[in-house]
Scaffold this active site. Structure first.
Site, PDB file in Angstrom:
ATOM      1  N   LYS A   1      16.988 -30.924 -25.923  1.00  0.00           N
ATOM      2  CA  LYS A   1      16.754 -29.674 -25.173  1.00  0.00           C
ATOM      3  C   LYS A   1      16.141 -29.997 -23.820  1.00  0.00           C
ATOM      4  O   LYS A   1      16.566 -29.489 -22.789  1.00  0.00           O
ATOM      5  CB  LYS A   1      15.787 -28.790 -25.957  1.00  0.00           C
ATOM      6  CG  LYS A   1      15.195 -27.641 -25.150  1.00  0.00           C
ATOM      7  CD  LYS A   1      14.257 -26.753 -25.925  1.00  0.00           C
ATOM      8  CE  LYS A   1      12.846 -27.245 -25.951  1.00  0.00           C
ATOM      9  NZ  LYS A   1      12.054 -26.945 -24.755  1.00  0.00           N
ATOM     10  N   ASN A   2      15.130 -30.893 -23.824  1.00  0.00           N
ATOM     11  CA  ASN A   2      14.355 -31.140 -22.606  1.00  0.00           C
ATOM     12  C   ASN A   2      15.064 -32.048 -21.619  1.00  0.00           C
ATOM     13  O   ASN A   2      14.526 -32.340 -20.549  1.00  0.00           O
ATOM     14  CB  ASN A   2      12.970 -31.681 -22.963  1.00  0.00           C
ATOM     15  CG  ASN A   2      12.133 -30.598 -23.647  1.00  0.00           C
ATOM     16  OD1 ASN A   2      12.522 -29.420 -23.639  1.00  0.00           O
ATOM     17  ND2 ASN A   2      11.051 -30.996 -24.259  1.00  0.00           N
TER      18      ASN A   2
ATOM     19  N   CYS B   1       2.290 -19.726 -20.878  1.00  0.00           N
ATOM     20  CA  CYS B   1       2.854 -19.475 -22.210  1.00  0.00           C
ATOM     21  C   CYS B   1       1.722 -19.717 -23.210  1.00  0.00           C
ATOM     22  O   CYS B   1       0.595 -20.018 -22.838  1.00  0.00           O
ATOM     23  CB  CYS B   1       4.053 -20.380 -22.474  1.00  0.00           C
ATOM     24  SG  CYS B   1       3.589 -22.082 -22.695  1.00  0.00           S
TER      25      CYS B   1
ATOM     26  N   ARG C   1       0.556 -23.764 -17.612  1.00  0.00           N
ATOM     27  CA  ARG C   1       1.862 -24.282 -17.147  1.00  0.00           C
ATOM     28  C   ARG C   1       2.028 -24.086 -15.633  1.00  0.00           C
ATOM     29  O   ARG C   1       3.003 -23.571 -15.148  1.00  0.00           O
ATOM     30  CB  ARG C   1       2.995 -23.576 -17.907  1.00  0.00           C
ATOM     31  CG  ARG C   1       2.852 -23.528 -19.405  1.00  0.00           C
ATOM     32  CD  ARG C   1       2.818 -24.890 -20.067  1.00  0.00           C
ATOM     33  NE  ARG C   1       4.046 -25.641 -19.951  1.00  0.00           N
ATOM     34  CZ  ARG C   1       5.080 -25.546 -20.787  1.00  0.00           C
ATOM     35  NH1 ARG C   1       5.037 -24.701 -21.765  1.00  0.00           N
ATOM     36  NH2 ARG C   1       6.166 -26.279 -20.625  1.00  0.00           N
TER      37      ARG C   1
ATOM     38  N   ASP D   1       4.684 -32.995 -28.002  1.00  0.00           N
ATOM     39  CA  ASP D   1       5.653 -32.179 -28.750  1.00  0.00           C
ATOM     40  C   ASP D   1       5.761 -32.608 -30.203  1.00  0.00           C
ATOM     41  O   ASP D   1       6.453 -31.958 -30.981  1.00  0.00           O
ATOM     42  CB  ASP D   1       7.045 -32.252 -28.101  1.00  0.00           C
ATOM     43  CG  ASP D   1       7.044 -31.594 -26.744  1.00  0.00           C
ATOM     44  OD1 ASP D   1       8.013 -31.789 -25.992  1.00  0.00           O
ATOM     45  OD2 ASP D   1       6.061 -30.906 -26.411  1.00  0.00           O
TER      46      ASP D   1
ATOM     47  N   ARG E   1      14.482 -21.301 -30.022  1.00  0.00           N
ATOM     48  CA  ARG E   1      14.613 -21.756 -28.626  1.00  0.00           C
ATOM     49  C   ARG E   1      14.971 -23.242 -28.576  1.00  0.00           C
ATOM     50  O   ARG E   1      15.618 -23.700 -27.648  1.00  0.00           O
ATOM     51  CB  ARG E   1      13.288 -21.535 -27.880  1.00  0.00           C
ATOM     52  CG  ARG E   1      12.984 -20.089 -27.531  1.00  0.00           C
ATOM     53  CD  ARG E   1      11.783 -20.014 -26.656  1.00  0.00           C
ATOM     54  NE  ARG E   1      11.909 -21.002 -25.592  1.00  0.00           N
ATOM     55  CZ  ARG E   1      10.883 -21.564 -24.963  1.00  0.00           C
ATOM     56  NH1 ARG E   1       9.642 -21.220 -25.290  1.00  0.00           N
ATOM     57  NH2 ARG E   1      11.065 -22.439 -24.006  1.00  0.00           N
TER      58      ARG E   1
HETATM   59  C1  EPZ Z   1       8.027 -30.602 -20.409  1.00  0.00           C
HETATM   60  O1  EPZ Z   1       7.246 -29.514 -19.961  1.00  0.00           O
HETATM   61  C2  EPZ Z   1       8.659 -30.150 -21.712  1.00  0.00           C
HETATM   62  N1  EPZ Z   1       9.502 -28.970 -21.475  1.00  0.00           N
HETATM   63  C3  EPZ Z   1       7.588 -29.807 -22.741  1.00  0.00           C
HETATM   64  O2  EPZ Z   1       8.242 -29.494 -23.954  1.00  0.00           O
HETATM   65  C4  EPZ Z   1       6.714 -31.036 -22.967  1.00  0.00           C
HETATM   66  O3  EPZ Z   1       5.673 -30.711 -23.862  1.00  0.00           O
HETATM   67  C5  EPZ Z   1       6.135 -31.495 -21.619  1.00  0.00           C
HETATM   68  O4  EPZ Z   1       7.210 -31.751 -20.686  1.00  0.00           O
HETATM   69  C6  EPZ Z   1       5.306 -32.765 -21.759  1.00  0.00           C
HETATM   70  O5  EPZ Z   1       6.100 -33.773 -22.318  1.00  0.00           O
HETATM   71  C7  EPZ Z   1      10.728 -29.138 -20.933  1.00  0.00           C
HETATM   72  O6  EPZ Z   1      11.142 -30.237 -20.600  1.00  0.00           O
HETATM   73  C8  EPZ Z   1      11.554 -27.898 -20.784  1.00  0.00           C
HETATM   74  P1  EPZ Z   1       4.517 -31.274 -17.625  1.00  0.00           P
HETATM   75  P2  EPZ Z   1       6.619 -29.540 -18.454  1.00  0.00           P
HETATM   76  O7  EPZ Z   1       4.905 -30.852 -16.260  1.00  0.00           O
HETATM   77  O8  EPZ Z   1       7.579 -30.198 -17.534  1.00  0.00           O
HETATM   78  C9  EPZ Z   1       0.300 -29.425 -16.306  1.00  0.00           C
HETATM   79  C10 EPZ Z   1       8.703 -28.309 -25.897  1.00  0.00           C
HETATM   80  O9  EPZ Z   1       8.055 -28.047 -26.903  1.00  0.00           O
HETATM   81  N2  EPZ Z   1       0.931 -29.245 -14.995  1.00  0.00           N
HETATM   82  O10 EPZ Z   1       4.575 -32.724 -17.993  1.00  0.00           O
HETATM   83  O11 EPZ Z   1       6.141 -28.187 -18.128  1.00  0.00           O
HETATM   84  C11 EPZ Z   1       0.940 -28.548 -17.366  1.00  0.00           C
HETATM   85  O12 EPZ Z   1       0.366 -27.261 -17.359  1.00  0.00           O
HETATM   86  C12 EPZ Z   1       8.094 -28.185 -24.515  1.00  0.00           C
HETATM   87  O13 EPZ Z   1       9.907 -28.724 -25.910  1.00  0.00           O
HETATM   88  C13 EPZ Z   1       0.154 -28.775 -13.941  1.00  0.00           C
HETATM   89  O14 EPZ Z   1      -1.035 -28.480 -14.094  1.00  0.00           O
HETATM   90  O15 EPZ Z   1       5.367 -30.493 -18.718  1.00  0.00           O
HETATM   91  C14 EPZ Z   1       0.649 -29.307 -18.636  1.00  0.00           C
HETATM   92  O16 EPZ Z   1      -0.672 -29.002 -19.064  1.00  0.00           O
HETATM   93  C15 EPZ Z   1       6.672 -27.682 -24.587  1.00  0.00           C
HETATM   94  N3  EPZ Z   1       0.738 -28.632 -12.726  1.00  0.00           N
HETATM   95  C16 EPZ Z   1       0.715 -30.772 -18.189  1.00  0.00           C
HETATM   96  O17 EPZ Z   1       0.540 -30.761 -16.763  1.00  0.00           O
HETATM   97  C17 EPZ Z   1       2.066 -28.933 -12.511  1.00  0.00           C
HETATM   98  O18 EPZ Z   1       2.534 -28.789 -11.355  1.00  0.00           O
HETATM   99  C18 EPZ Z   1       2.043 -31.444 -18.510  1.00  0.00           C
HETATM  100  O19 EPZ Z   1       3.053 -30.662 -17.929  1.00  0.00           O
HETATM  101  C19 EPZ Z   1       2.831 -29.405 -13.593  1.00  0.00           C
HETATM  102  C20 EPZ Z   1       2.247 -29.561 -14.822  1.00  0.00           C
END
Ligand code: EPZ
Length: 432
Positions: free
Chosen positions: A22-23, A117, A122, A306, A398
């Site tokens: 998915k990701n 969420c 996020r 995850d 989802r």
């Molecule tokens: C991706 O989310 C995945 N989703 C998530 O999977 C996964 O948990 C996550 O990566 C970490 O591996 C998809 O790919 C669609 P991040 P993403 O940017 O890109 C903070 C699932 O269950 N952050 O690495 O949003 C953020 O809030 C989902 O399949 C900022 O603060 O993850 C989080 O706390 C859940 N500012 C942390 O960093 C930013 O600009 C990691 O986020 C970006 C992120």
């Protein structure tokens, strides 16, 4: 309103093949905007989030043809819009993955600011800071992000505060045509990032270092459409590995690269689980009691966030106490709170969860807090005494294709029930 009902205690064993990730699929779909023409994506999971991303692309003017259940033919030749409406971003925050491609293609984009969420705020501040370094200007207007690069995108070096998956992906996609070289330092290293870079390079991009903390993108001219198969879903695979570890009888999980779950498999072996590794599959079994082990979630190759809920389910039944630390999201222990209803003994202290293993879980009515927590509650129901009913299962739909069918094929007694028509639930009728 549908629920998933599980009757615990039945043997679960056999083979399951996972879908494409998915990701990765969601970002590959967004990346088709960078190559005007017809890109064919294979091994695409048939899940709700993919359908939403299809709507996002259609909203921009692309055509999305479902060739078969797992193959999409996406034609972005006639994409003439650079605006993604809130209605779609609200459904799926991953819609923000079109920000980078739209900037690269049009030099501008209007994307609704994603909300938070259940698992956290996020934010996308790292996406914005990185894109600003490439010359993008941002204005916020009534909840929409207005991004533009009036003088074009210029290569730059960007050091991420945190190895953000989404920020890394948007920066890669935004910089494929940038003037000069872009370096992303402290880049995310997830296998899905490598899959995206591989497809973009197949399209004619010049991206080096994906999978390492430093990714270098040399701006190139027009990209051309390709046919690309989505990498196997390591988290769906990990979920079934956790199920095999929980129930004990042999479960073979196919369709993914076991190296993408390296630390998870090693931690499970520390917990007393037997793992036989193949090239594209693993066989999981367990005869000894589950032993506790501490878990710290971190960006890849650290322990994946995850897989935290699924692993917490195992640790809840381990012989001893351990600590689970969630370092990636600020609110990802809701699964543990629901599991208390089934008799677990877990104390949440900030971003630590102290897990005291218990002898058994008992079936109960529980709510799916998020995608992975929902899957973990269903998993808990497989071994709980009696019947477990999981609601809010739209979270699970989802990210998991045919989850109930796959569990039933392994022998689990699991049903999807429409609560507006309980008579349809022959399972519950029998249980009464
Ligand atoms: C991706 O989310 C995945 N989703 C998530 O999977 C996964 O948990 C996550 O990566 C970490 O591996 C998809 O790919 C669609 P991040 P993403 O940017 O890109 C903070 C699932 O269950 N952050 O690495 O949003 C953020 O809030 C989902 O399949 C900022 O603060 O993850 C989080 O706390 C859940 N500012 C942390 O960093 C930013 O600009 C990691 O986020 C970006 C992120």
């Amino acid at each position: 309103m549908e629920v998933i009902r599980i009757e615990g205690g039945h043997p679960v064993t056999g083979e399951v093949t996972v879908e494409g990730a998915k990701n990765s699929a969601l970002k590959l779909m967004a990346a088709t905007l960078l190559a005007p023409g017809v890109t064919t994506l294979e091994n695409v999971p048939n899940i709700a989030d993919v359908h939403v991303m299809g709507k996002v692309l259609k909203e921009l003017g692309a055509t999305v043809e479902v060739v078969d259940e797992h193959t999409l033919r996406i034609d972005t030749s006639s994409v003439d819009s650079w605006e993604t409406p809130y209605s779609l971003v609200a459904q799926m925050r991953a819609s923000t993955a079109v920000l980078g491609p739209l900037l690269a293609r049009f030099g501008k984009a209007i994307v609704a600011m994603p909300g938070g969420c259940n698992i956290g705020a996020r934010k996308i501040d790292m996406h914005i800071l990185g894109l600003q370094a490439l010359g993008v200007q941002f204005d916020m207007d009534h909840g929409d992000i207005h991004a533009s690069a009036p003088n074009g995108l210029k290569g730059a070096t960007v050091t991420l505060d945190f190895a953000s998956v989404g920020a890394t992906e948007n920066l890669i996609m935004a910089s494929v045509h940038a003037d000069g070289v872009t370096v992303i330092d402290n880049a995310a290293r997830e296998p899905e990032i490598v899959d995206l870079a591989n497809m973009l390079n197949e399209m004619g991009a010049d991206i080096q270092g994906a999978g390492t903390p430093v990714i270098e993108i040399h701006g190139v001219g027009e990209l051309h459409p390709v046919t690309h198969a989505v990498v196997g879903d390591r988290i769906e695979a990990g979920t079934f590995v956790a199920i095999g570890a929980l129930v004990g009888q042999p479960v073979t999980v196919r369709g993914f690269d076991p190296q993408h779950l390296g630390l998870v498999l090693r931690k499970y072996e520390q917990m007393g689980v037997t793992i036989e590794r193949g090239r594209r599959e693993v066989t999981v079994s367990r005869t000894a009691p589950l032993m506790p082990t501490d878990i710290q979630t971190l960006p890849f190759p650290g322990f994946p966030t995850d897989m935290q809920a699924q692993t917490m389910c195992l640790l809840a039944l381990a012989q001893g106490t351990c600590i689970v630390t969630e370092n990636v999201f600020e609110n990802r222990f809701m699964f543990a709170s629901e599991l208390q209803r089934m008799g677990s003994d877990i104390v949440i202290q900030g971003h630590h969860a102290v897990v005291h293993g218990v002898e058994r879980l008992s079936g109960a009515e529980v709510r799916s807090p998020d995608l992975r927590g929902g899957a973990a509650l269903i998993m808990a129901g497989l071994v709980a005494d009696g019947t477990t009913t999981v609601s809010d299962i739209y979270h699970v739909d989802r990210g998991y294709e045919r989850f109930v069918e796959k569990l039933c094929a392994l022998g689990a007694q699991v049903r999807r029930v429409n609560m507006l028509d309980p008579s349809a639930d022959e399972f519950a009728m029998r249980v009464r």
